[in-house]
Design a protein around this motif. Structure first.
Motif, PDB file in Angstrom:
ATOM      1  N   SER A 104      77.368  20.316  -4.014  1.00 52.37           N
ATOM      2  CA  SER A 104      76.890  21.025  -2.818  1.00 52.37           C
ATOM      3  C   SER A 104      77.106  22.537  -2.890  1.00 52.37           C
ATOM      4  CB  SER A 104      77.574  20.474  -1.567  1.00 52.37           C
ATOM      5  OG  SER A 104      78.971  20.692  -1.649  1.00 52.37           O
ATOM      6  N   TRP A 105      77.833  23.010  -3.886  1.00 56.38           N
ATOM      7  CA  TRP A 105      78.076  24.435  -4.031  1.00 56.38           C
ATOM      8  C   TRP A 105      76.962  25.159  -4.773  1.00 56.38           C
ATOM      9  CZ3 TRP A 105      83.867  25.456  -5.576  1.00 56.38           C
ATOM     10  CH2 TRP A 105      84.695  24.996  -4.550  1.00 56.38           C
ATOM     11  N   ALA A 106      75.969  24.426  -5.289  1.00 64.28           N
ATOM     12  CA  ALA A 106      74.934  25.071  -6.101  1.00 64.28           C
ATOM     13  C   ALA A 106      73.545  24.580  -5.720  1.00 64.28           C
ATOM     14  CB  ALA A 106      75.194  24.787  -7.573  1.00 64.28           C
ATOM     15  N   MET A 107      72.573  25.421  -6.044  1.00 62.48           N
ATOM     16  CA  MET A 107      71.174  25.084  -5.776  1.00 62.48           C
ATOM     17  C   MET A 107      70.362  25.303  -7.043  1.00 62.48           C
ATOM     18  SD  MET A 107      70.483  26.867  -2.094  1.00 62.48           S
ATOM     19  CE  MET A 107      68.984  25.973  -1.731  1.00 62.48           C
ATOM     20  N   GLU A 108      69.285  24.564  -7.152  1.00 59.25           N
ATOM     21  CA  GLU A 108      68.309  24.783  -8.206  1.00 59.25           C
ATOM     22  C   GLU A 108      66.935  24.592  -7.583  1.00 59.25           C
ATOM     23  OE1 GLU A 108      67.250  23.017 -12.562  1.00 59.25           O
ATOM     24  OE2 GLU A 108      69.292  23.668 -12.123  1.00 59.25           O
ATOM     25  N   GLY A 109      66.051  25.550  -7.807  1.00 56.03           N
ATOM     26  CA  GLY A 109      64.719  25.463  -7.221  1.00 56.03           C
ATOM     27  C   GLY A 109      64.744  25.427  -5.708  1.00 56.03           C
ATOM     28  N   GLY A 110      65.760  26.048  -5.118  1.00 53.78           N
ATOM     29  CA  GLY A 110      65.854  26.087  -3.664  1.00 53.78           C
ATOM     30  C   GLY A 110      66.407  24.822  -3.037  1.00 53.78           C
ATOM     31  N   GLU A 111      66.873  23.891  -3.847  1.00 53.62           N
ATOM     32  CA  GLU A 111      67.420  22.624  -3.345  1.00 53.62           C
ATOM     33  C   GLU A 111      68.881  22.493  -3.744  1.00 53.62           C
ATOM     34  OE1 GLU A 111      65.759  20.302  -1.546  1.00 53.62           O
ATOM     35  OE2 GLU A 111      63.956  21.536  -1.556  1.00 53.62           O
ATOM     36  N   ILE A 112      69.698  21.987  -2.817  1.00 51.94           N
ATOM     37  CA  ILE A 112      71.095  21.694  -3.124  1.00 51.94           C
ATOM     38  C   ILE A 112      71.116  20.638  -4.228  1.00 51.94           C
ATOM     39  CG2 ILE A 112      73.252  20.696  -2.220  1.00 51.94           C
ATOM     40  CD1 ILE A 112      72.727  23.394  -1.016  1.00 51.94           C
ATOM     41  N   LEU A 113      71.988  20.832  -5.208  1.00 54.08           N
ATOM     42  CA  LEU A 113      72.061  19.889  -6.322  1.00 54.08           C
ATOM     43  C   LEU A 113      72.540  18.514  -5.854  1.00 54.08           C
ATOM     44  CD1 LEU A 113      73.640  22.085  -9.130  1.00 54.08           C
ATOM     45  CD2 LEU A 113      71.254  21.491  -8.789  1.00 54.08           C
ATOM     46  N   PRO A 114      72.073  17.468  -6.534  1.00 56.77           N
ATOM     47  CA  PRO A 114      72.523  16.123  -6.173  1.00 56.77           C
ATOM     48  C   PRO A 114      73.912  15.843  -6.743  1.00 56.77           C
ATOM     49  CG  PRO A 114      71.088  16.002  -8.072  1.00 56.77           C
ATOM     50  CD  PRO A 114      71.099  17.444  -7.622  1.00 56.77           C
ATOM     51  N   GLU A 115      74.560  14.847  -6.172  1.00 55.09           N
ATOM     52  CA  GLU A 115      75.821  14.382  -6.738  1.00 55.09           C
ATOM     53  C   GLU A 115      75.533  13.801  -8.128  1.00 55.09           C
ATOM     54  OE1 GLU A 115      79.026  14.543  -5.533  1.00 55.09           O
ATOM     55  OE2 GLU A 115      78.098  15.830  -4.033  1.00 55.09           O
ATOM     56  N   PRO A 116      76.484  13.904  -9.057  1.00 61.02           N
ATOM     57  CA  PRO A 116      76.273  13.302 -10.363  1.00 61.02           C
ATOM     58  C   PRO A 116      75.921  11.811 -10.217  1.00 61.02           C
ATOM     59  CG  PRO A 116      78.205  14.699 -10.415  1.00 61.02           C
ATOM     60  CD  PRO A 116      77.763  14.608  -8.973  1.00 61.02           C
ATOM     61  N   GLY A 117      74.876  11.405 -10.914  1.00 58.36           N
ATOM     62  CA  GLY A 117      74.405  10.025 -10.830  1.00 58.36           C
ATOM     63  C   GLY A 117      73.228   9.851  -9.886  1.00 58.36           C
ATOM     64  N   ASP A 118      72.973  10.846  -9.020  1.00 62.11           N
ATOM     65  CA  ASP A 118      71.879  10.760  -8.051  1.00 62.11           C
ATOM     66  C   ASP A 118      70.681  11.632  -8.442  1.00 62.11           C
ATOM     67  OD1 ASP A 118      73.433   9.067  -6.530  1.00 62.11           O
ATOM     68  OD2 ASP A 118      74.101  10.624  -5.144  1.00 62.11           O
ATOM     69  N   GLU A 119      70.570  11.989  -9.720  1.00 62.17           N
ATOM     70  CA  GLU A 119      69.516  12.899 -10.158  1.00 62.17           C
ATOM     71  C   GLU A 119      68.109  12.332  -9.979  1.00 62.17           C
ATOM     72  OE1 GLU A 119      73.241  13.927 -12.319  1.00 62.17           O
ATOM     73  OE2 GLU A 119      72.144  12.063 -12.087  1.00 62.17           O
ATOM     74  N   SER A 120      67.912  11.024 -10.218  1.00 59.20           N
ATOM     75  CA  SER A 120      66.557  10.451 -10.147  1.00 59.20           C
ATOM     76  C   SER A 120      65.946  10.613  -8.767  1.00 59.20           C
ATOM     77  CB  SER A 120      66.525   8.969 -10.485  1.00 59.20           C
ATOM     78  OG  SER A 120      67.373   8.641 -11.489  1.00 59.20           O
ATOM     79  N   TRP A 122      66.782  12.714  -6.481  1.00 58.59           N
ATOM     80  CA  TRP A 122      66.633  14.140  -6.232  1.00 58.59           C
ATOM     81  C   TRP A 122      65.360  14.665  -6.898  1.00 58.59           C
ATOM     82  CZ3 TRP A 122      66.936  18.684  -9.269  1.00 58.59           C
ATOM     83  CH2 TRP A 122      67.173  19.865  -8.562  1.00 58.59           C
ATOM     84  N   LEU A 123      65.130  14.250  -8.141  1.00 52.92           N
ATOM     85  CA  LEU A 123      63.934  14.690  -8.866  1.00 52.92           C
ATOM     86  C   LEU A 123      62.655  14.169  -8.190  1.00 52.92           C
ATOM     87  CD1 LEU A 123      65.087  14.309 -12.563  1.00 52.92           C
ATOM     88  CD2 LEU A 123      64.434  16.429 -11.398  1.00 52.92           C
ATOM     89  N   LYS A 124      62.690  12.931  -7.718  1.00 56.99           N
ATOM     90  CA  LYS A 124      61.507  12.373  -7.035  1.00 56.99           C
ATOM     91  C   LYS A 124      61.207  13.163  -5.767  1.00 56.99           C
ATOM     92  CE  LYS A 124      61.718   7.820  -8.973  1.00 56.99           C
ATOM     93  NZ  LYS A 124      62.188   6.478  -8.883  1.00 56.99           N
ATOM     94  N   ARG A 125      62.247  13.511  -5.002  1.00 59.26           N
ATOM     95  CA  ARG A 125      62.057  14.312  -3.790  1.00 59.26           C
ATOM     96  C   ARG A 125      61.479  15.685  -4.139  1.00 59.26           C
ATOM     97  NH1 ARG A 125      67.156  12.651  -2.538  1.00 59.26           N
ATOM     98  NH2 ARG A 125      67.981  14.746  -2.765  1.00 59.26           N
ATOM     99  N   ALA A 126      61.959  16.272  -5.241  1.00 61.70           N
ATOM    100  CA  ALA A 126      61.501  17.598  -5.655  1.00 61.70           C
ATOM    101  C   ALA A 126      60.033  17.553  -6.085  1.00 61.70           C
ATOM    102  CB  ALA A 126      62.360  18.120  -6.791  1.00 61.70           C
ATOM    103  N   GLU A 127      59.586  16.440  -6.691  1.00 59.19           N
ATOM    104  CA  GLU A 127      58.193  16.305  -7.111  1.00 59.19           C
ATOM    105  C   GLU A 127      57.265  16.230  -5.920  1.00 59.19           C
ATOM    106  OE1 GLU A 127      57.916  12.882  -9.637  1.00 59.19           O
ATOM    107  OE2 GLU A 127      59.158  13.781 -11.192  1.00 59.19           O
ATOM    108  N   VAL A 128      57.713  15.601  -4.858  1.00 58.41           N
ATOM    109  CA  VAL A 128      56.893  15.425  -3.658  1.00 58.41           C
ATOM    110  C   VAL A 128      56.770  16.735  -2.897  1.00 58.41           C
ATOM    111  CG1 VAL A 128      56.753  14.233  -1.427  1.00 58.41           C
ATOM    112  CG2 VAL A 128      57.473  12.991  -3.465  1.00 58.41           C
ATOM    113  N   ALA A 129      57.828  17.514  -2.900  1.00 62.25           N
ATOM    114  CA  ALA A 129      57.864  18.764  -2.123  1.00 62.25           C
ATOM    115  C   ALA A 129      56.919  19.811  -2.651  1.00 62.25           C
ATOM    116  CB  ALA A 129      59.271  19.321  -2.117  1.00 62.25           C
TER     117      ALA A 129
END
Length: 129
Positions: A104-120, A122-129
């Protein structure tokens, strides 16, 4: 997401920088399951390296989620050993440090980073946005 800074006293040849980046990326992804596109490796040359070492690797990586001390120690040790081997220097000439931070301390592409293990998800949400 992870940023690895590689500081060296002397200028590193392009081929050695490429090897180091490939080794760090490969190890990080194989141990954490992160996609290679997430791994950033930055090189700084002409720096004093603590304790007279030739190379210092400092990685900032997300902690928590599926990341325990054993995983982080393994990540650090493998990077330390394999980078030294890849560029032909003694392991004693490399200083390796990992600094864990909450996602939660970092962002990438304007989105708060996911917890380790929750990348998939997060990536799906980023594709839709």
């Amino acid at each position: 997401m992870p940023v690895y800074t590689v500081a060296s006293r002397a200028t590193m040849a392009y081929e050695n920088r490429k090897k180091v980046a490939q080794v760090i990326t490969g190890i990080h992804c194989s141990i954490t399951g992160a996609p290679p596109e997430f791994v950033n490796v930055v090189f700084m040359e002409g720096h004093r390296v603590r304790d007279g070492k030739q190379l210092a690797i400092t990685g900032t990586v997300r902690k928590g989620g599926n990341r325990n001390k054993e995983l982080t120690d393994n990540l650090k040790d493998q990077i330390h050993n394999e980078v030294a081997h890849a560029i032909g220097i003694e392991q004693t000439q490399v200083l390796t440090t990992l600094i864990g931070f909450p996602a939660s301390w970092a962002m990438e592409g304007g989105e708060i980073l996911p917890e380790p293990g929750d990348e998939s998800a997060w990536l799906k949400r980023a594709e839709v946005a």
